[in-house]
Design a protein around this motif. Structure first.
Motif, PDB file in Angstrom:
ATOM      1  N   LEU A   1     -62.105  -7.877  11.977  1.00  0.00           N
ATOM      2  CA  LEU A   1     -62.105  -9.054  12.326  1.00  0.00           C
ATOM      3  C   LEU A   1     -61.651  -9.752  10.381  1.00  0.00           C
ATOM      4  O   LEU A   1     -61.416 -10.756  10.212  1.00  0.00           O
ATOM      5  N   ARG A   2     -60.640  -8.487   9.677  1.00  0.00           N
ATOM      6  CA  ARG A   2     -60.518  -8.964   8.537  1.00  0.00           C
ATOM      7  C   ARG A   2     -59.139  -8.199   8.359  1.00  0.00           C
ATOM      8  O   ARG A   2     -58.226  -8.426   7.518  1.00  0.00           O
ATOM      9  N   TYR A   3     -58.169  -8.176   9.667  1.00  0.00           N
ATOM     10  CA  TYR A   3     -57.083  -7.568   9.948  1.00  0.00           C
ATOM     11  C   TYR A   3     -55.965  -7.955  10.066  1.00  0.00           C
ATOM     12  O   TYR A   3     -56.335  -9.019  10.778  1.00  0.00           O
ATOM     13  N   PRO A   4     -55.227  -7.556   8.970  1.00  0.00           N
ATOM     14  CA  PRO A   4     -54.064  -8.511   9.178  1.00  0.00           C
ATOM     15  C   PRO A   4     -52.987  -8.579   9.849  1.00  0.00           C
ATOM     16  O   PRO A   4     -52.918 -10.284  10.324  1.00  0.00           O
ATOM     17  N   SER A   5     -52.950  -8.198  11.431  1.00  0.00           N
ATOM     18  CA  SER A   5     -52.593  -7.909  12.501  1.00  0.00           C
ATOM     19  C   SER A   5     -53.314  -9.037  13.293  1.00  0.00           C
ATOM     20  O   SER A   5     -52.928  -9.501  14.245  1.00  0.00           O
ATOM     21  N   CYS A   6     -54.321  -8.997  13.290  1.00  0.00           N
ATOM     22  CA  CYS A   6     -55.346  -9.365  14.363  1.00  0.00           C
ATOM     23  C   CYS A   6     -55.871 -10.859  13.675  1.00  0.00           C
ATOM     24  O   CYS A   6     -56.721 -11.571  13.780  1.00  0.00           O
ATOM     25  N   VAL A   7     -54.801 -11.978  14.234  1.00  0.00           N
ATOM     26  CA  VAL A   7     -54.439 -13.452  14.297  1.00  0.00           C
ATOM     27  C   VAL A   7     -53.952 -13.962  15.278  1.00  0.00           C
ATOM     28  O   VAL A   7     -53.321 -13.539  16.008  1.00  0.00           O
ATOM     29  N   SER A   8     -53.970 -14.455  15.358  1.00  0.00           N
ATOM     30  CA  SER A   8     -53.827 -16.173  16.726  1.00  0.00           C
ATOM     31  C   SER A   8     -53.096 -17.691  16.118  1.00  0.00           C
ATOM     32  O   SER A   8     -53.237 -17.561  15.214  1.00  0.00           O
ATOM     33  N   LYS A   9     -51.650 -17.279  16.914  1.00  0.00           N
ATOM     34  CA  LYS A   9     -51.531 -19.149  16.260  1.00  0.00           C
ATOM     35  C   LYS A   9     -51.866 -20.111  16.877  1.00  0.00           C
ATOM     36  O   LYS A   9     -53.062 -20.339  17.997  1.00  0.00           O
ATOM     37  N   LEU A  10     -51.839 -21.579  16.759  1.00  0.00           N
ATOM     38  CA  LEU A  10     -52.556 -22.663  16.826  1.00  0.00           C
ATOM     39  C   LEU A  10     -51.938 -22.634  18.900  1.00  0.00           C
ATOM     40  O   LEU A  10     -53.006 -23.007  18.965  1.00  0.00           O
ATOM     41  N   THR A  11     -50.606 -22.268  18.838  1.00  0.00           N
ATOM     42  CA  THR A  11     -50.490 -22.572  20.290  1.00  0.00           C
ATOM     43  C   THR A  11     -51.058 -21.453  21.526  1.00  0.00           C
ATOM     44  O   THR A  11     -51.192 -21.837  22.938  1.00  0.00           O
ATOM     45  N   ASP A  12     -51.719 -20.676  20.450  1.00  0.00           N
ATOM     46  CA  ASP A  12     -52.261 -19.617  21.148  1.00  0.00           C
ATOM     47  C   ASP A  12     -53.856 -20.010  22.273  1.00  0.00           C
ATOM     48  O   ASP A  12     -54.565 -19.400  22.872  1.00  0.00           O
ATOM     49  N   PHE A  13     -53.859 -21.406  21.317  1.00  0.00           N
ATOM     50  CA  PHE A  13     -55.627 -21.929  21.256  1.00  0.00           C
ATOM     51  C   PHE A  13     -55.210 -23.578  22.450  1.00  0.00           C
ATOM     52  O   PHE A  13     -56.007 -23.571  23.073  1.00  0.00           O
TER      53      PHE A  13
END
Length: 906
Positions: A759-771
């Motif tokens: 939920l707060r893991y630094p590498s668990c993020v997504s970019k705008l284009t992923d959406f």
């Protein structure tokens, strides 16, 4: 007047003391007591007190009031409500001496008669009125209710007409016809289909005209939708004589004809649902649904509540006077099944209230073989009603007019006060638990009495004869005509090749198809226009400037704004924007579960509160969408709430309906809903459902009760594309799979195993284009150079992040990690396509955090047998996880060491 209604008999002396105080100075007592005393003629005259004593006639007036209260409070214990048994003895009785009165007072005229609406009256007439009202075929429990206006409402309606029906000839004819249908239909089945299970209503047939009376009266009071939940006993009678399912269709099922739908597994006839549009006797349009039910008693009651709430929200614009739930219970089930208590506690909560349920208890006074004395500790099986101060009417099931009268009163109560009401129908079960069972093994005396007891139809005809009613002479002709109708339907059934299966709630689902085998080959488009995405992202992070929020809340929303700027969206943003974009596209979102508003792990904050008040603000309801996010923290229940949300989704295919467990480990508190509905309803009852279940799952050293959502149990139940099992590892993947629920042209339950650590893991993020440029990917491939890969490891969930971090630390480049984001339907085609690029791979692994006998390992291995997978994970265990943090860390390290120590190339 009703002041005395909620004062106990033992308080008569206190009332005398108050009266003495009032007679000396009327302003010295509370205004409500002044009004009470003024209501009596004796209180308006100037009584002279002798040395402070109250005159004897005044004292006796209060004693009569005590008697009246005694009948109101305890009259239900001395009724004639049991058709086949003597009632138990209760002390103290309602004898005059228990109230300080005697036979000498019977001819005395008392002002207390005004209290029950008959004016000044002799004591004997007051007693007759009370006996008729509270101690005949109807017993009432209600004085525990704390609101004077409710007590007054009930007393006026019961005492004015002495709880005695006064039906017109036309009304009696309707009652007779419905009772005739109920009794004759059961007898017909018994003689034509000998030995077949049907769970007869015989002994309780008066419930059919009672339900009819309830619905007819409710239609006149504004009800347009009824949803019925019940178990198997009497279901065939309700299907035909209330729901208007044709007798031919029921007979065809008795003939054992196969279903017209070859893909439909089916269920026994006394579990099936049905729906119908009907016209009431007064020309009102009503829709009636009977939910399908499993044999797990009371389970359907939770589903019914969700269906009704869904109809109230979507069809009736929140007006709960337009839709009504009717629950039929057995006496053993309502007393023994804890789900009833959960639902009663839910009945007045904002997230779950439905305007009041009408409960009928078909009280056979016996379980399967268990005597009622062994089935509960409480006096009545309906004592759970007192938890939420609902009235209970105990009615003799042989007195059909009394039962119809109370049914109409119950509907008026429901429509007036919008709370539950219980009707306890004291009746009997003519045969054993089913028609092939022998009840005399365990209840010989009871069944000796039942064997000679006349049925309710014959009793009613005798009553009509005693009244010199012409209807008594018409009864035989009505019966013969009905039997001829049944014969004609049976003849038609014998010529029918296939049994007809009709879905309940069919209308809401028009345009939604049954899924085919190829519908799972790929996911539909779920990406969102960039402009729309950024618009809702910005609006969802804005807090009103004129309101003061807690500093940490303000910082959290500022951080979310920065995610937009920095193009790094975390899990909460991905999840919330899935809801927001669906809402902008016209799909309402309903979400409930324990602590879901904030989120168990404080990540969601879908509702925030102002710093100095309880005022709430819901960001997603301020994004200029035409629909709302309805999100509710539930009571501490899994069973009742999951059943409710499943029912809500049953009736709302275009609403995103979600239930989240506080921890995934706790879902098994609702295991019956999972097994009997979520996994199998479509194949038993031909009913789709798009419910989303979120189960936080992950091994992080929190012990055996806070680690595992038991993925293996869900995977074991997967077959015939019955549901979707997902374990997403990025915010965008969760975004897309949530949106996918409403972008497909069919509906299947979606079970998401959601993370905690990520939920707060630094590498668990997504970019705008992923959406905005991608859709849901059933598997996620690795990004390393495929030419160097000699080993391919499959995994699912957050263990992937541990693996790639360790790989980077070890400097390894020959092992690829493929994430199984969707475990079921199993993405075989996607796996086959990805494996083609790893043509140098010699070894195939599966890695998981869970013990070997848990998690997805055995399911995946069974689907990838040709790869000869090697297992890496915890050893098989009885408990899901250790409770010792050091041992947990050591187990994790052992998994990593075992994987990377076998790498040949660095």
């Amino acid at each position: 007047m009703d002041k005395f209604s909620y004062i106990g008999t033992s308080d008569v002396n206190a009332i005398e003391s108050l009266f003495l105080q009032y007679s000396q100075d009327s302003n010295s007592v509370d205004a409500s007591w002044r009004d009470f005393f003024k209501g009596f003629e004796f209180a308006r005259t100037s009584y002279e007190t002798d040395g402070g004593a109250i005159p004897e006639n005044v004292t006796k007036e209060f004693k009569v009031l005590g008697l009246i209260n005694g009948y109101r409070q305890r009259g239900h214990l001395f009724t004639k409500t049991n058709p086949v048994r003597q009632r138990r003895n209760y002390e103290p009785t309602l004898a005059l001496e228990n109230f300080g009165l005697s036979d000498k007072d019977l001819e005395t005229i008392f002002q207390a008669g005004n209290e029950i609406g008959i004016g000044t009256a002799k004591l004997k007439d007051i007693i007759t009125h009370l006996e008729t009202t509270y101690c005949q075929s109807i017993g009432v429990e209600y004085l525990y209710m704390r609101e004077p206006k409710v007590l007054k409402w009930l007393q006026e309606r019961m005492e004015k007409n002495r709880n005695t029906p006064a039906f017109s000839s036309d009304e009696k004819k309707v009652i007779l016809k419905k009772l005739m249908q109920a009794v004759v239909f059961e007898n017909y089945l018994h003689t034509k289909f000998v030995g077949q299970k049907r769970f007869s209503l015989e002994g309780g047939e008066a419930v059919i005209p009672a339900i009819n009376a309830l619905m007819e009266h409710g239609a006149n009071l504004g009800i347009q939708d009824y949803v019925i939940g019940m178990a198997h006993r009497g279901r065939l009678n309700v299907l035909t004589n209330i729901m208007n399912k044709t007798y031919k269709d029921v007979f065809t099922e008795f003939e054992g004809r196969p279903s017209e739908d070859s893909l439909f597994d089916g269920d026994v006839k006394y579990h099936m649902g049905y729906s119908s549009d009907q016209l009431s006797d007064d020309g009102k349009n009503i829709h009636i649904s009977l939910t399908p039910n499993p044999s797990h008693l009371e389970t359907s009651a939770a589903v019914v509540q969700g269906i009704v709430r869904s109809k109230i929200d979507s069809k009736h614009n929140g007006d709960n006077s337009k839709a009504c739930a009717i629950s039929l219970h057995g006496d053993g089930a309502i007393a023994g099944q804890g789900l009833v208590y959960e639902l009663v506690q839910m009945s007045q909560l904002d997230g779950y209230k439905t305007g009041g349920t009408v409960h009928f208890v078909i009280n056979n006074q016996i379980g399967f073989t268990t005597n009622f004395l062994d089935a509960r500790s409480s006096t009545y099986c309906t004592d759970v009603a007192k938890v939420v101060l609902s009235p209970v009417f105990h009615v003799n099931g042989d007195d059909v007019e009394a039962l119809c009268f109370i049914s109409k009163l119950a509907m008026e109560f429901r429509q007036t006060f919008h709370r539950d009401v219980f009707i306890d129908v004291l009746c009997y079960r003519k045969y054993g638990h089913n028609e092939g069972d022998e009840p005399r093994f365990t209840q010989p005396l009871l069944y000796k009495a039942i064997a000679t007891h006349p049925n309710p139809k014959d009793l009613y005809i005798e009553k009509l004869k005693s009244e010199n009613s012409e209807l008594a002479n018409e009864a035989k002709a009505i019966e013969n005509a009905f039997k001829a109708e049944l014969d004609a339907n049976l003849d038609e059934a014998k010529k029918t090749e296939k049994a007809k299966i009709t879905s309940f709630l069919e209308g809401n689902w028009k345009g939604v198809k049954m899924a085919g085998a190829n519908d799972f080959d790929s996911s539909p488009k779920t990406s969102v226009d960039e402009k729309l995405f950024l618009e809702v992202a910005k609006k969802s992070t804005e807090l009103p400037k004129d309101k003061k929020f807690f500093n940490k809340i303000q910082k959290l929303f500022d951080d979310r704004k920065n995610m937009i700027v920095n193009d790094n969206y975390d899990w909460a943003m991905g999840e919330l924007l899935a809801y927001a974009t669906l809402m902008k596209e016209g799909h309402p979102v309903r979400f409930s579960g324990q602590d879901v508003e904030r989120g168990t792990f404080s990540h969601r904050h879908a509702i925030v509160k102002l710093e100095d008040s309880e005022e709430e603000y819901t960001p997603l309801n301020n994004i200029d969408a035409q629909v709302k996010l309805e999100i509710y923290n539930s009571l501490l229940s899994e069973y009742g709430v999951l059943g409710f949300e499943y029912g809500y989704a049953f009736a709302a295919p275009n609403t995103l309906t979600i239930w989240e467990a506080q921890f995934g480990d706790f879902f098994n508190g609702a295991q019956i809903i999972i097994d009997q509905y979520l996994t199998s309803a479509e194949y038993k009852w031909r009913r789709m459902n798009g419910l989303v279940v979120l189960l936080p799952h992950g091994y992080e050293g929190q012990g055996p009760e806070h680690s595992s959502a038991r993925m293996e149990r869900f995977l074991q139940a997967c077959a015939e594309n019955n549901m979707q099992i997902v374990n997403a590892t990025t915010p965008a993947q969760q975004f897309h799979v949530i949106r996918r629920q409403l972008k497909r042209d069919f509906r299947k339950p979606l079970v998401c195993f959601t993370p905690k650590k990520l939920l707060r893991y630094p590498s668990c993020v997504s970019k705008l284009t992923d959406f905005t440029k991608a859709n849901f990917q059933e598997i996620l491939d690795d990004t390393i150079d495929a030419k160097k890969v000699t080993r391919v490891a499959f995994c699912s969930g957050k263990v992937y992040y541990d693996l790639i971090e360790r790989r980077e630390k070890e400097g390894v480049n020959d092992i690829a990690f493929i994430r199984l984001e969707q475990l079921y339907p199993f993405p075989q085609k996607q796996i086959d396509a990805v494996l083609k690029k790893y043509n140098k791979a010699k070894d195939f692994l599966f890695v998981q955090e869970e013990p070997e006998n848990m998690g997805p390992w055995r399911f995946v291995d069974n689907n990838l047998r040709s790869l000869n997978l090697k297992y890496f994970g915890r050893s098989a265990a009885a408990s899901p996880a250790t409770g010792f943090s050091k041992r947990h860390a050591a187990e994790n390290e052992e998994i990593m060491t075992n994987i990377f120590s076998k790498v040949l190339v660095k």
